[in-house]
Design an enzyme around this catalytic site. Structure first.
Site, PDB file in Angstrom:
ATOM      1  N   GLU A   1      18.796 -17.561 -24.230  1.00  0.00           N
ATOM      2  CA  GLU A   1      19.347 -18.490 -23.236  1.00  0.00           C
ATOM      3  C   GLU A   1      20.445 -19.367 -23.818  1.00  0.00           C
ATOM      4  O   GLU A   1      21.141 -20.062 -23.083  1.00  0.00           O
ATOM      5  CB  GLU A   1      18.211 -19.334 -22.630  1.00  0.00           C
ATOM      6  CG  GLU A   1      17.641 -20.442 -23.508  1.00  0.00           C
ATOM      7  CD  GLU A   1      16.619 -19.979 -24.555  1.00  0.00           C
ATOM      8  OE1 GLU A   1      16.519 -18.766 -24.817  1.00  0.00           O
ATOM      9  OE2 GLU A   1      15.937 -20.859 -25.114  1.00  0.00           O
TER      10      GLU A   1
ATOM     11  N   HIS B   1      17.181 -17.510 -29.462  1.00  0.00           N
ATOM     12  CA  HIS B   1      17.213 -18.042 -28.098  1.00  0.00           C
ATOM     13  C   HIS B   1      18.270 -17.312 -27.268  1.00  0.00           C
ATOM     14  O   HIS B   1      19.439 -17.688 -27.314  1.00  0.00           O
ATOM     15  CB  HIS B   1      17.509 -19.538 -28.119  1.00  0.00           C
ATOM     16  CG  HIS B   1      16.368 -20.353 -28.626  1.00  0.00           C
ATOM     17  ND1 HIS B   1      15.298 -20.697 -27.825  1.00  0.00           N
ATOM     18  CD2 HIS B   1      16.094 -20.853 -29.840  1.00  0.00           C
ATOM     19  CE1 HIS B   1      14.424 -21.392 -28.529  1.00  0.00           C
ATOM     20  NE2 HIS B   1      14.881 -21.501 -29.760  1.00  0.00           N
TER      21      HIS B   1
ATOM     22  N   CYS C   1      11.151 -17.321 -29.220  1.00  0.00           N
ATOM     23  CA  CYS C   1      11.006 -18.268 -30.328  1.00  0.00           C
ATOM     24  C   CYS C   1       9.531 -18.490 -30.679  1.00  0.00           C
ATOM     25  O   CYS C   1       8.868 -17.578 -31.141  1.00  0.00           O
ATOM     26  CB  CYS C   1      11.729 -19.576 -30.012  1.00  0.00           C
ATOM     27  SG  CYS C   1      11.967 -20.623 -31.462  1.00  0.00           S
TER      28      CYS C   1
END
Lengths: 201, 251
Positions: free
Chosen positions: A184, A182, A76
């Site tokens: 994650e 992202h 990001c």
């Protein structure tokens, strides 16, 4: 051991949890010796480019990051800071990727399904893969992104997303990898991408 | 293309899920983490946890819960309910929440929206509005879980909050909530078509057609529902399959 770079642009905890779910130990640190000796380095980030760069400079983490030899993954804001320059706060960045970071121009809101809002928040597709990060991934794959700024397409583009226009969803140059979305928070697709990063020799 | 989002909402009290839930496939239906995991595996795009715990003291359990959710869930989640200070939010975000939603406290102190946006970025500030259409045909803002009426028009408060830095609007129509007769298409459309930030429609989902309508006719960016998912009246995989020919949906 994976080192997650600690600085003033948060969301570090989610990255550490994601690595933990994959059975990988990580440490959140701004200690140069720990970062340099780590097998791999993750450079996360959510926030504003200018204060983040200033923080890195004050601690000489800027010079450290560009000098790293092991695989590095920017996420990001991390991706944006690895470019040459960001329009956000007219900020000079690390210059690992020869790309300018620009702000999305929101299109006027009108009826129909082609309305573009800024920030882009939500799930979009990535395609045109050119990196081992995207091995074993469906093409296209859905990933979660939240951002108002983007890096244009260029010679280091490793995956593309289309929002208002096609842009670099991922960049790669030598040992430096970066994703605008992202991983994650991107479900199974995100886990595959993180696994691929962990598996880089 | 950016996908339309399907968002199950979980009401949390003292760290446990409330509202009757009858899932046979999970061991502990009261554990928000187990339910969240199930929804996430079924294809939910995001989750909202609304804390309805009455006392400040018991709210501490919320931080522990956020940690457990973040450790176990690999999709984004929002936490809301009773948030009134920057410090509350910092703790929630540091422990892994992606966004927070603010409602009554933000209306009473609009500076809160600006403070949160400046401190953490507008992408993590969701402004929740409970709205009701009155006899005069206008939609008004209600506070305190719908108990207190204000004289402020919903569109005016939404515009002000976006100008202060709200990054998303979570709009719940009290006229529609619990009716299962469909989302409030008019006010949702009014906001979604005039604000530069995403609008999450909430209240009234009863059929899969209702989701199609709120995406196609009101341009909602996301749709939130609770009971139809909890009671398995609509399965998330079925809903997404149904929507696919009509709107861009994550597969």
């Amino acid at each position: 051991m994976i080192a997650i770079i600690k600085y003033n642009a948060g969301n570090v905890q989610s990255v550490q949890y994601a690595l933990q779910r994959l059975g990988v130990q990580s440490v959140v640190t701004d200690d140069a010796a720990v970062i340099t000796s780590a097998d791999k380095v993750v450079f996360p980030g959510v926030g504003h480019a200018a204060p983040a760069m200033q923080y890195l400079k004050e601690r000489q983490l800027d010079k450290l990051i560009v000098s790293l030899q092991q695989p590095v993954l920017g996420i990001c804001l991390g991706l944006q800071l690895m470019c040459t320059h960001s329009e956000e706060g007219d900020t000079a960045c690390l210059g690992i990727f020869d790309e300018q970071v620009r702000r999305f121009n929101p299109e006027p809101v009108q009826g129909g399904n082609t309305v573009f809002k800024v920030p882009q928040i939500g799930w979009n597709t990535i395609y045109d893969y050119a990196s081992v990060l995207f091995s074993n991934l469906p093409n296209p794959a859905y990933v979660y992104a939240v951002h108002s700024y983007y890096a244009a397409l260029g010679s280091d583009t490793a995956a593309t997303t289309n929002y208002i226009q096609p842009y670099s969803a991922a960049l790669q140059k030598n040992n430096f990898y970066a994703v605008q979305f992202h991983p994650e928070k991107s479900g199974a697709a995100g886990e595959t991408i993180l696994k691929n990063f962990i598996s880089i020799k | 293309m950016l996908c339309k989002r399907i968002i199950p909402c979980l009401d949390i009290k003292d760290g446990r899920t409330v509202k009757g839930i009858n899932f046979e496939s999970i061991r502990d239906a009261g554990d928000p983490v187990e339910l969240a995991k199930l929804y996430s595996e079924q294809g939910a795009d995001e989750l909202v946890f609304l804390d309805i715990t009455a006392t400040v003291e018991k709210r501490k359990t919320l931080v522990e819960l956020v940690k457990r959710i973040a450790a176990n869930i690999n999709i984004p989640f929002t936490v809301g309910g009773g948030i009134s200070a920057v410090e509350n939010v910092e703790e929630l975000l540091q422990n892994g929440a992606d966004k927070v939603s603010v409602n009554t406290a933000a209306f009473k102190n609009p500076q809160l929206v600006q403070d949160l946006s400046n401190a953490f970025g507008s992408q993590c500030v969701v402004l929740a509005i409970d709205t009701k259409k009155e006899a005069d045909g206008n939609w008004y803002v209600y506070l305190s879980g719908g108990r207190t009426k204000t004289d402020t028009l919903t569109i005016d408060w939404a515009r002000q909050a976006v100008a202060l830095g709200a990054g998303e609007i979570l709009l719940t129509s009290m006229n529609n909530d619990g009716t299962k007769a469909g989302f409030a298409l008019d006010i949702t459309g009014q906001l979604a078509n005039s604000l530069p930030v995403p609008v999450i429609a909430s209240g009234g989902a009863g059929t899969m057609q209702h989701f199609k309508d709120v995406f196609e006719q009101a341009n909602a960016d996301a749709a939130l529902a609770a009971s139809i998912f909890h009671y398995k009246e609509i399965g998330i995989p079925d809903l997404k399959k149904y929507l696919q020919p009509f709107v861009t949906i994550r597969r």
